[in-house]
Design an enzyme around this catalytic site. Structure first.
Site, PDB file in Angstrom:
ATOM      1  N   ASP A  31       0.855  -1.196   0.000  1.00 59.91           N
ATOM      2  CA  ASP A  31       0.000   0.000   0.000  1.00 59.91           C
ATOM      3  C   ASP A  31       0.884   1.237   0.000  1.00 59.91           C
ATOM      4  OD1 ASP A  31      -1.940   1.918   0.399  1.00 59.91           O
ATOM      5  OD2 ASP A  31      -2.120   1.522   2.560  1.00 59.91           O
ATOM      6  N   ASN A  33      -0.382   4.521  -0.293  1.00 57.96           N
ATOM      7  CA  ASN A  33      -1.015   5.779   0.116  1.00 57.96           C
ATOM      8  C   ASN A  33      -1.676   5.726   1.485  1.00 57.96           C
ATOM      9  OD1 ASN A  33      -3.202   4.221  -0.415  1.00 57.96           O
ATOM     10  ND2 ASN A  33      -4.072   5.508  -2.033  1.00 57.96           N
ATOM     11  N   ASP A  35      -4.102   3.946   2.730  1.00 56.57           N
ATOM     12  CA  ASP A  35      -5.531   3.677   2.936  1.00 56.57           C
ATOM     13  C   ASP A  35      -5.781   2.231   3.373  1.00 56.57           C
ATOM     14  OD1 ASP A  35      -5.130   2.239   0.627  1.00 56.57           O
ATOM     15  OD2 ASP A  35      -6.669   3.259  -0.561  1.00 56.57           O
ATOM     16  N   ASP A  39      -1.908  -1.126  -3.740  1.00 60.88           N
ATOM     17  CA  ASP A  39      -2.210  -0.381  -4.956  1.00 60.88           C
ATOM     18  C   ASP A  39      -1.074  -0.520  -5.973  1.00 60.88           C
ATOM     19  OD1 ASP A  39      -0.236   1.374  -3.893  1.00 60.88           O
ATOM     20  OD2 ASP A  39      -1.800   2.425  -2.745  1.00 60.88           O
ATOM     21  N   ASP A 108      -5.162 -10.085 -15.703  1.00 62.97           N
ATOM     22  CA  ASP A 108      -6.256 -11.008 -15.479  1.00 62.97           C
ATOM     23  C   ASP A 108      -7.381 -10.639 -16.440  1.00 62.97           C
ATOM     24  OD1 ASP A 108      -7.880 -12.944 -13.980  1.00 62.97           O
ATOM     25  OD2 ASP A 108      -6.441 -12.561 -12.371  1.00 62.97           O
ATOM     26  N   ASP A 215      -9.716 -15.921 -16.449  1.00 61.05           N
ATOM     27  CA  ASP A 215     -10.550 -16.348 -15.327  1.00 61.05           C
ATOM     28  C   ASP A 215     -11.644 -17.312 -15.795  1.00 61.05           C
ATOM     29  OD1 ASP A 215     -11.122 -15.592 -12.435  1.00 61.05           O
ATOM     30  OD2 ASP A 215     -13.096 -15.236 -13.331  1.00 61.05           O
ATOM     31  N   GLU A 273      -7.721 -20.473 -16.613  1.00 62.41           N
ATOM     32  CA  GLU A 273      -8.170 -21.132 -15.384  1.00 62.41           C
ATOM     33  C   GLU A 273      -9.328 -22.067 -15.757  1.00 62.41           C
ATOM     34  OE1 GLU A 273      -9.766 -19.939 -10.932  1.00 62.41           O
ATOM     35  OE2 GLU A 273     -10.629 -19.012 -12.710  1.00 62.41           O
ATOM     36  N   HIS A 347      -4.532 -16.860  -5.055  1.00 64.18           N
ATOM     37  CA  HIS A 347      -5.417 -16.068  -4.200  1.00 64.18           C
ATOM     38  C   HIS A 347      -6.706 -16.800  -3.819  1.00 64.18           C
ATOM     39  CE1 HIS A 347      -6.962 -15.720  -8.210  1.00 64.18           C
ATOM     40  NE2 HIS A 347      -8.082 -15.193  -7.741  1.00 64.18           N
ATOM     41  N   ASP A 348      -6.948 -17.972  -4.425  1.00 64.14           N
ATOM     42  CA  ASP A 348      -8.157 -18.739  -4.117  1.00 64.14           C
ATOM     43  C   ASP A 348      -7.871 -19.961  -3.253  1.00 64.14           C
ATOM     44  OD1 ASP A 348      -9.759 -17.094  -5.711  1.00 64.14           O
ATOM     45  OD2 ASP A 348      -9.422 -18.320  -7.494  1.00 64.14           O
TER      46      ASP A 348
END
Ligand code: NOJ
Length: 573
Positions: A31, A33, A35, A39, A108, A215, A273, A347-348
């Site tokens: 990150d 910034n 938040d 990013d 992606d 995907d 995928e 990520h899954d």
């Protein structure tokens, strides 16, 4: 790094065979910034880390405009960047920064569905609109009052629970969503849809991207007729994927896409995928003579620890022979035509070291290294998921309120409504939730692991104090240095890329032993994939006289005895 950053058309046709791909899940990477959400500038700030690791390609999970119902896999504008992640100019900077360092960017491509907030779907909601047919609109089941239970056009179950059909009061019809109701499925039967997708892909290629990770691409060709599936006892709806996956027009659509975008002609990396793909199907898709994709992601090896026919949450023990024989079947199946992708996690999926290794303090480091050796020495293109390179583990959530992932949250709600035992449900979530992979990357031992100056959107794993990239960099025996050497081996030795694969001792409960052979060179991997000492059965390995040790976890040795999670890679001949 391999010399692959050259102008696309001048790259070797199959440059991606000697490449290693690194996946970034932008929300959790870095990150810039404050938040609390990762990013694009955060990624650009870490490019030297990736270059030092030696990876060739970055696959970026979605950063497009999105309401973030499924963390960006619900896209409302394919040609803009979500403000959460930055601006288009940030992406241009990222592409430039990668290219300057000899790396490439794979985007992606999420085109089985859009967001319900995409302009195409908004238009499609009007029955009179020319875009009505861009999505799957269907009337209620004959004789059942629209909008009431059981009126859904088919009895299919959506990936994130409930029906795959959402009722739209305005037109009195339902639309299909294989994932969440905010992810309506595009109708690929409509040639205008396909043209719009190819046009968008070309727009990104012109902007400098080097390929696409597609995907759930094997769900785009739906059956000619949408019919009911078989409901598993105890459930309301029938599994939908098996009725939809690998549809009758899939090969045609992929070939058309390849030609329209020039995927092969421009030497782009393509990986599809494909949940529910068989090895035979993957062989057809990745046979270069057919002009479809370079490789697919199989789901077979990440389904072996779930009960057959059940949900991913219905756990069962995983046995090493089953796992290695499964990967070997893919190796053999794609030996003469096609190409494998090699992955343990993404990520899954839960973290590799927690699922396939042993994340206890005693064995985390050794098992992370040994898993990496086994993965990278199979034949295919390895994918490294952020944090895997230094052995990040599953997290330790104990309350449902800590989870953010739509799949986990919906599963919990459904399980509770069905009266399942809460301890069992929380146990399944702890082992399988996608949030395990999504906790922020642990860069160092400073506050929030150096991921953000703000409050992270998902809590950092408390083990960041010891498990972090800086600590791994400082320790020459860390998984990070091990991974770096594995990547270098692939770039140095053609046998690692092209060598014929053979699995030895397929039934051994602890040892994973394989060879790769090219001409008179042979690589041998001997890995103890268990937390107990193991002994190599006498006479079961090739002769090691004159063998060169390439990489080990526990120092040089040719002894028949291996420590827990010890592995050795030799070059023979
Ligand atoms: C597969 C993606 O990897 C996953 O994160 C997403 O939820 C579904 N497809 C739907 O796009």
């Amino acid at each position: 790094m391999t010399d692959t950053a050259a102008a696309p058309e001048s790259r070797p046709v199959d440059w991606w065979k000697s490449a290693v791909v690194y996946q970034i899940y932008p929300r959790s990477f870095a990150d810039s910034n404050g938040d609390g959400i990762g990013d694009i500038p955060g990624i650009t700030g870490r490019l030297d880390y990736l270059a030092d690791l030696g990876v060739d390609v970055v696959w970026l999970s979605p950063v497009y405009s999105s309401p973030q119902d499924d963390n960006g896999y619900d896209i409302s504008d394919y040609t803009d960047i979500d403000p959460t992640f930055g601006r288009l100019s940030d992406l241009d900077d990222l592409i430039a920064g990668l290219h300057e360092r000899g790396m490439k960017l794979v985007m992606d491509l999420v085109v089985n569905h859009t967001s319900d907030e995409h302009a195409w779907f908004q238009e499609s909601r009007d029955p009179a609109s020319p875009k009505r047919d861009w999505y799957w609109w269907r009337p209620a089941r004959d004789g059942v009052e629209p909008g009431t239970p059981g009126a859904e056009p088919t009895n299919w179950e959506a990936a994130f629970s409930g029906s795959t059909w959402a009722y739209d009061e305005r037109s009195g019809e339902y639309y299909l969503h294989l994932f969440s109701p905010k992810q309506p499925d595009l109708n690929w039967e409509n040639p205008e849809v396909r043209r719009a997708v190819y046009e968008m892909m070309n727009w990104w290629v012109d902007r400098g991207v080097d390929g696409f990770r597609m995907d759930v691409i094997n769900l785009i060709s739906k059956p000619a007729e949408l019919t009911d599936g078989v409901v598993v006892p105890g459930r309301t709806y029938a599994p939908a994927f098996e009725l939809v996956a690998n549809g009758h027009r899939l090969h045609e659509f992929l070939q058309e896409m390849n030609a329209a975008v020039g995927l092969d002609a421009k030497r782009l990396l393509t990986v599809g995928e494909m949940p529910g793909s068989t090895v035979e199907f993957a062989r057809d898709v990745t046979d270069p003579a057919r002009g479809e994709l370079n490789m697919v992601f199989t789901f077979e090896h990440v389904s072996l620890d779930a009960q057959p026919g059940g949900l991913k949450w219905d756990l069962q023990d995983l046995h090493l022979p089953v796992l290695k024989q499964n990967l070997a079947a893919w190796q053999t199946g794609l030996a003469d035509a096609g190409w494998n992708s090699l992955y343990w996690d993404n990520h899954d999926q839960p973290r590799a070291v927690s699922r396939f290794g042993d994340d206890s303090p005693a064995f985390r480091v050794a098992s992370a290294k040994t898993l990496a050796s086994v993965q990278h020495l199979h034949k295919g293109t390895p994918y490294v998921y952020q944090g895997e390179e230094f052995g990040m583990t599953n997290t330790n959530f104990v309350e449902i309120g800590q989870y953010r992932d739509i799949e986990s949250v919906n599963y919990h709600a459904e399980a509770m409504s069905l009266g399942l035992e809460v301890e069992l449900v929380m146990h399944s979530l702890a082992l399988r939730s996608r949030d395990n992979a999504r906790t922020p990357v642990q860069w160092d031992d400073s506050s929030h692991a150096g991921f953000t100056q703000g409050i992270p959107w998902l809590p950092v794993n408390p083990n960041y104090v010891t498990v972090n990239a800086a600590a791994a960099e400082a320790d020459p025996d860390s998984p990070l240095h091990h991974m770096r050497r594995l990547i270098a081996l692939r770039h140095e030795l053609p046998v690692v890329v092209e060598g014929r694969f053979e699995l030895l001792l397929p039934d051994h409960e602890q040892l994973w032993v394989l060879t790769r052979t090219l001409g008179d060179q042979q690589v041998l991997v001997v890995a103890n994939c268990s937390s107990r000492p193991a002994r190599v059965p006498a006479g079961s390995l090739p002769d090691l006289t004159g063998a060169r040790s390439l990489l080990t976890t526990h120092g040089e040795s040719t002894s028949d005895d291996l420590a827990p999670w010890e592995s050795r890679i030799f070059l023979l001949g």
